[in-house]
Design an enzyme around this catalytic site. Structure first.
Site, PDB file in Angstrom:
ATOM      1  N   ASP A 191      65.944  73.539 106.743  1.00  0.00           N
ATOM      2  CA  ASP A 191      65.090  74.663 106.161  1.00  0.00           C
ATOM      3  C   ASP A 191      63.769  74.207 106.290  1.00  0.00           C
ATOM      4  O   ASP A 191      63.297  72.950 106.571  1.00  0.00           O
ATOM      5  CB  ASP A 191      65.267  74.881 104.863  1.00  0.00           C
ATOM      6  N   ARG A 194      65.692  80.317 112.528  1.00  0.00           N
ATOM      7  CA  ARG A 194      65.585  81.453 111.720  1.00  0.00           C
ATOM      8  C   ARG A 194      64.060  81.847 111.365  1.00  0.00           C
ATOM      9  O   ARG A 194      63.213  80.882 111.200  1.00  0.00           O
ATOM     10  CB  ARG A 194      66.279  80.944 110.162  1.00  0.00           C
TER      11      ARG A 194
END
Ligand code: FDA
Length: 327
Positions: A154, A204
């Protein structure tokens, strides 16, 4: 971006606010909406329900910024357990058989795993030392390789953007089963999108969830949205199985149109959304034949994640405030 968002993110750091949010029963239903549970068992149960609805998952063990090596090692132990428990799930094998999870996109013939994990470098101990965090990250990747699984890093606050990019650059050379997240609100992001395309690292794309100074990030929502669409199109054209992570229906519709006009194969990318948000949209995308993955967080360190979700939709806070005033 918006005044409401900045206000909520700032207020959330105040000790009295933290005490109220953590303890008040009024927040419980909203916490439950965004967090799958305190335990891995609860998160796997929520995941199995999503798999049955044709939705892939990325599991997130909540927590960030460890304060000691012992804390980081404990987080790593949980990551390793998550991977070994996922590997045992019959529903994961069944999902792969049912969906024939092989993208036919031009860049990868890898199996697109039904249930992968997302981790944070600060939870691997980045504040305790780069080498220490890197070793922990590599250990997680080694475990993931045993079951051909994938681990995504992340992206956190902007002070970690360059250290994260540097880490990915080093580690991906011998670990193709990893990738990261890029945030469109950062001015630097066009450059980072070009870099991950060059690396062919799975990425992402998100708008960005942290409170950032004007020196590094757009404050104006329309500028963030514009950057998001521009960067998503580049990743869809030339990226390696990109993840288009947004609940913004207008942007999703624009990208669906783009994909159709450019004849981009639906199997070459996925939409991603957060647990508890726009379930209707998740399901309609699955019905249209798109790959959809939901980010499923669990654990008791839910406070920072939860307040970022509240800040994205100040209406959530207003609803709770009204209930508090009434009660
Ligand atoms: P936007 O905030 O403009 O919202 C568009 C619409 O979506 C809203 O109008 C509303 O309908 C709905 N919506 C959005 N948020 C909602 C909420 N909390 N409650 C109710 N409705 C809501 N960020 C980051 O900095 N690093 C990361 O690693 C990640 N990882 C990540 C993974 C995945 C799978 C997703 C979907 C998102 C992230 N994010 C993230 C968070 C991301 O940066 C962003 O803050 C949120 O996705 C909200 O932005 P949207 O793109 O949905 O648009």
């Amino acid at each position: 971006m918006s005044l409401g968002r900045n206000f909520i993110l700032r207020a959330a750091t105040l000790k009295p606010v933290q005490a109220i949010v953590r303890k008040s029963f009024l927040f419980r239903p909203v916490v439950k909406r965004f967090i799958a549970g305190d335990t891995l068992e609860e998160a796997l149960k929520a995941s199995e329900e999503l798999l049955q609805r044709g939705i892939r998952i990325t599991l997130d063990y909540l927590g960030e910024n460890t304060h000691s090596e012992a804390e980081a090692l404990a987080a790593k132990a949980t990551y390793l357990t998550m991977l070994s428990e996922i590997a045992k799930l019959e529903s994961v094998q069944e999902f792969s058989r049912r969906t024939k999870s092989y993208p036919t996109g031009k860049l990868t013939s890898a199996v697109i795993e039904p249930l992968n994990i997302s981790i944070k470098l600060t939870q691997c101990g980045l504040d305790q030392g780069t080498d220490f965090a890197e070793q922990n990250y590599r250990d997680v990747l080694t475990e993931a390789m045993k079951s051909s699984n994938f681990v995504r890093i992340d992206m956190e606050a902007s002070e970690y953007t360059q250290p994260t990019m540097d880490m990915i650059e080093r580690v991906r050379m011998d670990n193709p089963n990893t990738g990261t997240v890029l945030q469109s609100y950062l001015y630097r992001n066009d450059g980072d999108v070009a870099t991950v395309i060059q690396w062919q690292a799975r990425t992402r794309l998100v708008k960005g969830a942290y409170l950032e100074p004007e020196a590094v990030a757009y404050k104006d929502k329309s500028k963030v949205d514009e950057a998001y669409v521009r960067q998503a199109k580049l990743l869809l054209l030339d990226g390696n199985y990109p993840a288009i992570a947004t609940q913004d229906e207008k942007i999703i519709n624009e990208l669906k149109k783009f994909v159709s006009e450019r004849s981009i194969d639906k199997s070459g990318f996925e939409f991603q959304m957060l647990y508890g948000i726009r379930r209707d949209l998740q399901e309609s995308l699955v019905r249209e034949g798109f790959n959809v993955r939901v980010y499923v967080p669990f654990g008791d360190a839910w406070y920072p994640y939860f307040t970022r979700r509240l800040a994205e939709r100040p209406a959530n806070v207003m609803f709770i405030a009204k209930a508090m005033l009434k009660g």
